[in-house]
Design a protein around this motif. Structure first.
Motif, mmCIF file in Angstrom:
data_model
loop_
_atom_site.group_PDB
_atom_site.id
_atom_site.type_symbol
_atom_site.label_atom_id
_atom_site.label_comp_id
_atom_site.label_asym_id
_atom_site.label_seq_id
_atom_site.Cartn_x
_atom_site.Cartn_y
_atom_site.Cartn_z
ATOM 1 N N ASN A 128 0.933 -0.985 0.030
ATOM 2 C CA ASN A 128 -0.105 0.067 0.119
ATOM 3 C C ASN A 128 0.841 1.366 0.058
ATOM 4 N N PHE A 129 1.959 1.149 -0.651
ATOM 5 C CA PHE A 129 2.777 2.253 -0.907
ATOM 6 C C PHE A 129 3.832 1.890 -2.191
ATOM 7 N N ILE A 130 4.390 3.112 -2.631
ATOM 8 C CA ILE A 130 5.118 2.956 -4.004
ATOM 9 C C ILE A 130 6.470 3.455 -3.594
ATOM 10 N N LEU A 131 7.692 2.927 -4.130
ATOM 11 C CA LEU A 131 8.833 3.524 -3.925
ATOM 12 C C LEU A 131 9.401 4.351 -5.224
ATOM 13 N N VAL A 132 9.907 5.414 -5.170
ATOM 14 C CA VAL A 132 10.155 6.181 -6.257
ATOM 15 C C VAL A 132 11.772 6.541 -5.984
ATOM 16 N N LYS A 133 12.348 6.735 -7.006
ATOM 17 C CA LYS A 133 13.869 7.405 -6.940
ATOM 18 C C LYS A 133 13.788 8.786 -7.743
ATOM 19 N N LEU A 134 14.030 9.567 -6.853
ATOM 20 C CA LEU A 134 13.802 11.106 -7.394
ATOM 21 C C LEU A 134 15.016 11.455 -8.434
ATOM 22 N N ARG A 153 7.762 9.986 3.288
ATOM 23 C CA ARG A 153 9.021 9.193 3.937
ATOM 24 C C ARG A 153 10.121 9.154 3.043
ATOM 25 N N GLU A 154 11.306 9.831 3.094
ATOM 26 C CA GLU A 154 12.560 9.793 2.625
ATOM 27 C C GLU A 154 13.193 8.574 3.156
ATOM 28 N N CYS A 155 14.151 7.877 2.393
ATOM 29 C CA CYS A 155 14.486 6.718 2.638
ATOM 30 C C CYS A 155 15.821 6.412 3.176
ATOM 31 N N GLY A 156 16.539 8.019 3.286
ATOM 32 C CA GLY A 156 17.942 7.868 3.843
ATOM 33 C C GLY A 156 18.328 7.180 4.889
ATOM 34 N N ASN A 157 17.451 7.223 5.982
ATOM 35 C CA ASN A 157 18.077 6.453 7.149
ATOM 36 C C ASN A 157 17.449 4.715 6.956
ATOM 37 N N LYS A 158 17.251 4.196 5.681
ATOM 38 C CA LYS A 158 17.079 2.797 5.707
ATOM 39 C C LYS A 158 18.417 2.151 4.992
ATOM 40 N N LEU A 159 18.900 1.281 5.711
ATOM 41 C CA LEU A 159 20.090 0.370 5.311
ATOM 42 C C LEU A 159 19.795 -0.031 3.998
ATOM 43 N N GLY A 160 20.676 0.362 3.107
ATOM 44 C CA GLY A 160 20.690 -0.236 1.820
ATOM 45 C C GLY A 160 19.994 0.792 0.545
ATOM 46 N N MET A 161 19.614 2.018 1.406
ATOM 47 C CA MET A 161 19.089 2.936 0.325
ATOM 48 C C MET A 161 19.751 4.359 0.801
ATOM 49 N N THR A 162 19.258 5.378 -0.099
ATOM 50 C CA THR A 162 19.853 6.750 0.002
ATOM 51 C C THR A 162 18.835 7.679 0.205
ATOM 52 N N SER A 163 19.147 8.880 0.279
ATOM 53 C CA SER A 163 17.844 9.857 0.493
ATOM 54 C C SER A 163 17.284 10.368 -1.046
ATOM 55 N N GLN A 164 17.813 9.537 -2.037
ATOM 56 C CA GLN A 164 17.551 9.749 -3.466
ATOM 57 C C GLN A 164 16.165 9.044 -3.478
ATOM 58 N N PHE A 165 15.783 8.030 -2.620
ATOM 59 C CA PHE A 165 14.375 7.254 -2.471
ATOM 60 C C PHE A 165 13.443 7.506 -1.649
ATOM 61 N N MET A 166 12.161 7.416 -1.884
ATOM 62 C CA MET A 166 11.203 8.162 -1.183
ATOM 63 C C MET A 166 10.100 6.967 -1.235
ATOM 64 N N ARG A 167 9.418 6.601 -0.255
ATOM 65 C CA ARG A 167 8.547 5.749 0.011
ATOM 66 C C ARG A 167 7.182 6.611 0.208
ATOM 67 N N LEU A 168 6.109 6.332 -0.848
ATOM 68 C CA LEU A 168 4.988 7.228 -0.794
ATOM 69 C C LEU A 168 3.701 6.158 -0.641
ATOM 70 N N VAL A 169 2.900 6.429 0.422
ATOM 71 C CA VAL A 169 1.892 5.566 0.701
ATOM 72 C C VAL A 169 0.405 5.746 -0.306
ATOM 73 N N VAL A 170 0.210 4.965 -0.572
ATOM 74 C CA VAL A 170 -1.146 5.011 -1.807
ATOM 75 C C VAL A 170 -2.338 5.608 -0.885
ATOM 76 N N ARG A 171 -2.668 6.592 -1.764
ATOM 77 C CA ARG A 171 -3.864 7.453 -1.040
ATOM 78 C C ARG A 171 -4.772 7.802 -2.341
ATOM 79 N N PRO A 172 -5.991 8.231 -1.905
ATOM 80 C CA PRO A 172 -7.005 8.663 -3.033
ATOM 81 C C PRO A 172 -6.588 9.394 -3.925
#
Length: 402
Positions: free
Chosen positions: A307-313, A335-354
């Motif tokens: 129920n989320f989508i990962l994007v690279k900026l 949610r930017e993913c810079g503090n996730k092991l294996g990712m950087t701040s160029q990635f963002m996880r976006l929750v699916v919404r209407p």
């Protein structure tokens, strides 16, 4: 829109995302925050269910809940599970904690990036964490055969797989997960975290829960808060053979579940149809939202079954700056993913919404991107660099390509 008045320094404190309450307390009067950060089901509970909860709120808050075994038995009767194979807790994170304390003795293998508690919790208690890096070039998809070889090479005694995985949304077919469990039948433990699996629409019966309870070393984890759109209640459960489920169950406090969780468990059976409808609506929105995001120049959108989508900026964008800009200027929390092991701040996880909320997100992203020179659209000459489109231009181009 005008600035929200939100103090974005809140977003820079601690390893985890700021809570919705932290943000709303710092917002200007009348500011509505649209939450694309916390992966919650936006269609469930229904307004009618919230009304029912409100009517019973006095009793919910005033009186003790039943003991956890009684609530667990009711959940099992609703879901068709055997009570001896289930342990219910105050959120899946509590179960991860007890799994670490009671069942992980030496080492644990985990693919990264994934849900942070699977790495953080055993590290905090001095276990060896063998991290298997997922590759961007593969869309962060986990190859189970490569993972098994990694586990054997490292001598890991416990293996964890999150299916659907957070933050990339990759889904592993049920038959492959069963084969994975069988290949590792000699380990101390195999954990399949299915916290987001209800949002997948690729298979009618994706869960391996029924297969786990007849195996000697397998646990399946479920998160009711994510599925039912009620993170604040904090309730989840695990499925395993009676020996494992009983060991975890005995360690849990007798009243570890609150009265609100009990009320919701007793409501579920009456609202099964509404829940299934919510999952269908979310699948529709996931496809639509992915298509909308894919129209932003330079943005990479990864396929998802969560129920989320990962994007690279785009290269010139900063995930931290975009997150702060969106919440400060558009009331959109991401949610930017810079503090996730294996990712950087160029990635963002976006929750699916209407769709109406996605429009607001797109507006904010285009607004942020307007300060950069952009890459060309695919149908334009490479030397014809353009600015990021306004919402009007974006909508016109979308209509032209429909």
């Amino acid at each position: 829109m005008a600035g929200t008045g939100i103090d974005t320094s809140i977003l820079h404190k601690g390893a985890h995302s700021a809570s919705y309450f932290d943000l709303s307390r710092s917002a200007g009067e009348g500011v509505e925050i649209v939450d694309f950060c916390i992966p919650c089901n936006p269609y469930f509970p229904t307004p009618e269910m919230f009304d029912e909860l409100s009517r019973d709120l006095r009793n919910i808050l005033k009186y003790y809940p039943s003991d956890s075994s009684s609530i667990t038995k009711k959940l099992c009767s609703v879901l068709g599970l055997h009570p001896q194979t289930v342990a219910m807790a105050n959120g899946s994170t509590e179960l991860i904690t007890w799994i670490d304390h009671l069942l992980i003795k030496e080492s644990v293998a985990i693919p990264i990036p994934t849900f942070g508690r699977w790495t953080d919790q055993p590290l905090e208690t001095g276990k060896r964490v063998d991290m298997f890096p997922l590759q961007e070039r593969d869309g962060f998809r986990l190859n189970l055969d490569d993972y098994v070889r990694f586990i054997r090479d490292r001598g890991s005694r416990v293996a964890v797989v999150c299916n659907v995985n957070n933050p990339d949304g990759c889904y592993l077919p049920r038959r492959d997960v069963i084969r994975f469990m069988d290949l590792l039948g000699d380990l101390d433990l195999v954990v399949i975290d299915e916290s987001f699996i209800d949002f997948s629409d690729l298979e009618q019966y994706p869960s391996v829960g029924p297969d786990a309870v007849i195996r000697p070393n397998t646990v399946v984890l479920k998160s009711l808060g994510k599925n039912f759109g009620l993170h604040g209640i904090r309730f989840g459960y695990l499925m395993a053979n009676p020996a494992i489920a009983g060991k975890i169950g005995k360690a849990l406090p007798k009243w570890n579940l609150n009265s609100l969780a009990e009320k919701v468990v007793f409501m579920i059976q009456e609202h099964e149809e509404e829940y299934e409808d919510s999952l269908r609506l979310l699948s529709r929105d996931r496809r639509s939202m992915a298509g909308e995001l894919a129209r932003i120049p330079g943005l990479t959108v990864f396929p998802s079954q969560g129920n989320f989508i990962l994007v690279k900026l785009p290269t010139e964008w900063s995930g931290v700056a975009l997150r702060d800009y969106l919440v400060a200027n558009h009331g959109v929390y991401t949610r930017e993913c810079g503090n996730k092991l294996g990712m950087t701040s160029q990635f963002m996880r976006l929750v699916v919404r209407p769709g109406r909320d996605v429009d607001r997100l797109i507006d904010g992203m285009l607004d942020y991107g307007s300060q950069f020179r952009a890459r060309p659209y695919a149908d334009e000459a490479p030397d014809n660099l353009i600015r990021y489109p306004t919402r009007t231009e974006y909508t016109a181009r979308r209509a032209a390509n429909a």
